[in-house]
Motif scaffolding. Structure first.
Motif, mmCIF file in Angstrom:
data_model
loop_
_atom_site.group_PDB
_atom_site.id
_atom_site.type_symbol
_atom_site.label_atom_id
_atom_site.label_comp_id
_atom_site.label_asym_id
_atom_site.label_seq_id
_atom_site.Cartn_x
_atom_site.Cartn_y
_atom_site.Cartn_z
ATOM 1 N N PHE A 61 49.383 12.740 90.159
ATOM 2 C CA PHE A 61 49.880 12.140 88.918
ATOM 3 C C PHE A 61 50.376 13.204 87.951
ATOM 4 O O PHE A 61 51.190 12.913 87.069
ATOM 5 C CB PHE A 61 48.776 11.311 88.266
ATOM 6 C CG PHE A 61 48.341 10.141 89.104
ATOM 7 C CD1 PHE A 61 49.075 8.965 89.103
ATOM 8 C CD2 PHE A 61 47.214 10.220 89.899
ATOM 9 C CE1 PHE A 61 48.688 7.882 89.878
ATOM 10 C CE2 PHE A 61 46.818 9.152 90.691
ATOM 11 C CZ PHE A 61 47.553 7.981 90.671
ATOM 12 N N SER A 62 49.871 14.422 88.094
ATOM 13 C CA SER A 62 50.249 15.564 87.266
ATOM 14 C C SER A 62 49.784 16.819 87.993
ATOM 15 O O SER A 62 49.153 16.734 89.050
ATOM 16 C CB SER A 62 49.579 15.460 85.887
ATOM 17 O OG SER A 62 48.190 15.744 85.989
ATOM 18 N N PRO A 63 50.074 18.011 87.454
ATOM 19 C CA PRO A 63 49.544 19.212 88.105
ATOM 20 C C PRO A 63 48.018 19.283 88.102
ATOM 21 O O PRO A 63 47.440 20.133 88.793
ATOM 22 C CB PRO A 63 50.139 20.349 87.262
ATOM 23 C CG PRO A 63 51.378 19.774 86.662
ATOM 24 C CD PRO A 63 51.037 18.340 86.386
ATOM 25 N N ASN A 64 47.347 18.396 87.344
ATOM 26 C CA ASN A 64 45.895 18.479 87.188
ATOM 27 C C ASN A 64 45.106 17.369 87.868
ATOM 28 O O ASN A 64 43.896 17.524 88.085
ATOM 29 C CB ASN A 64 45.542 18.483 85.700
ATOM 30 C CG ASN A 64 46.191 19.615 84.941
ATOM 31 O OD1 ASN A 64 47.118 19.412 84.162
ATOM 32 N ND2 ASN A 64 45.747 20.834 85.186
ATOM 33 N N TRP A 65 45.753 16.250 88.209
ATOM 34 C CA TRP A 65 44.996 15.116 88.756
ATOM 35 C C TRP A 65 45.704 14.500 89.954
ATOM 36 O O TRP A 65 46.925 14.366 89.968
ATOM 37 C CB TRP A 65 44.779 14.034 87.700
ATOM 38 C CG TRP A 65 43.937 14.490 86.552
ATOM 39 C CD1 TRP A 65 44.364 14.829 85.299
ATOM 40 C CD2 TRP A 65 42.526 14.693 86.552
ATOM 41 N NE1 TRP A 65 43.306 15.220 84.527
ATOM 42 C CE2 TRP A 65 42.163 15.155 85.265
ATOM 43 C CE3 TRP A 65 41.525 14.541 87.521
ATOM 44 C CZ2 TRP A 65 40.845 15.456 84.923
ATOM 45 C CZ3 TRP A 65 40.214 14.836 87.179
ATOM 46 C CH2 TRP A 65 39.884 15.288 85.904
ATOM 47 N N ALA A 66 44.882 14.126 90.964
ATOM 48 C CA ALA A 66 45.429 13.486 92.161
ATOM 49 C C ALA A 66 44.358 12.599 92.784
ATOM 50 O O ALA A 66 43.153 12.786 92.564
ATOM 51 C CB ALA A 66 45.894 14.535 93.166
ATOM 52 N N ILE A 67 44.811 11.628 93.555
ATOM 53 C CA ILE A 67 43.915 10.844 94.402
ATOM 54 C C ILE A 67 44.304 11.116 95.850
ATOM 55 O O ILE A 67 45.472 11.390 96.154
ATOM 56 C CB ILE A 67 43.985 9.330 94.096
ATOM 57 C CG1 ILE A 67 45.422 8.813 94.222
ATOM 58 C CG2 ILE A 67 43.399 9.030 92.736
ATOM 59 C CD1 ILE A 67 45.527 7.297 94.101
ATOM 60 N N GLU A 68 43.297 11.051 96.727
ATOM 61 C CA GLU A 68 43.546 11.409 98.120
ATOM 62 C C GLU A 68 42.725 10.526 99.048
ATOM 63 O O GLU A 68 41.587 10.171 98.741
ATOM 64 C CB GLU A 68 43.177 12.880 98.330
ATOM 65 C CG GLU A 68 43.493 13.419 99.716
ATOM 66 C CD GLU A 68 43.204 14.902 99.821
ATOM 67 O OE1 GLU A 68 43.954 15.699 99.214
ATOM 68 O OE2 GLU A 68 42.216 15.272 100.480
ATOM 69 N N ALA A 69 43.301 10.176 100.185
ATOM 70 C CA ALA A 69 42.600 9.442 101.233
ATOM 71 C C ALA A 69 42.698 10.268 102.506
ATOM 72 O O ALA A 69 43.780 10.747 102.863
ATOM 73 C CB ALA A 69 43.209 8.068 101.444
#
Length: 208
Positions: free
Chosen positions: A83-91
């Motif tokens: 979503f940004s350089p600082n936050w992500a979701i992962e599966a």
């Protein structure tokens, strides 16, 4: 007058190696974070080593006095969205391989083998520092566990379970060509009957 290594030697000698190392460190730290590809989807694959910190074989109906911990090669395949350089979701689909070794128990000794594989959703926080990227992860591991126990005397025992347990870790990464992200990562998985089992990963992801 052209600058050459020979002409700079007296000046470099006065600075000293400690000052040069400090200057280089400050230069790396002040480099701007990569902003060419700050968000979007990514796909990746990882290979690593998993260490099973097994504590008991209760699933097989035996109380072991001494169990040798074991390790095996592991693989994972993952997809995520930044979503940004600082936050992500992962599966991720994580296969922790086939760990096994010897154990001693009351009345009979034997060997055990555990197959563990499953799916993990996770939240990832990242901190770009110059060209590098520090990351921390927390998620849940939904997995199938299959245990096979061979006794020195008596029939073999098998059991299987579906469980979910906490997964967390951290890593250090570097991005090449604005898209290829390479990361070294350490994870701990709080498996039932095998708390504090851990994995070390080397992974590569393509950021679209």
């Amino acid at each position: 007058m052209a600058l050459t290594l020979r002409s700079l030697r007296p000046f470099l000698g006065k600075l000293g190696t400690g000052t040069l190392a400090t200057a280089l460190g400050l230069a790396l730290a002040t480099l701007p974070a990569r902003a060419d590809n700050p968000d979007g989807p990514y796909l990746g694959v990882g290979s690593g080593q998993f260490k099973l910190n097994i504590q008991n074989l209760d699933d097989a109906g035996t109380a072991a006095n001494s169990i040798l911990h074991s390790s095996n090669n592991a693989q994972k395949y993952f997809a995520g969205y930044r979503f940004s350089p600082n936050w992500a979701i992962e599966a991720a689909y994580i296969d922790l391989g086939r760990c096994g070794d010897h154990f001693t128990a009351t009345g009979s000794n034997g060997n055990y083998r555990v197959n563990i594989s499953g799916f993990s959703p996770a939240l990832i926080g990242s901190l770009p520092i110059g060209p590098f990227e520090l990351s921390a992860k927390i998620g849940e591991y939904y997995y199938d566990s299959k245990l096979h126990v061979d006794f020195d005397a008596g029939p073999a025992i098998e059991s299987s379970h579906r469980r979910n347990d906490l997964l967390y870790g951290g890593g250090l990464g570097l991005t090449f060509f604005d898209h290829l992200h390479v990361r070294a990562e350490y994870e701990t998985i709080e498996l039932q009957s095998a708390k504090h089992s851990d994995a070390f990963w080397l992974s590569a992801a393509w950021r679209f």
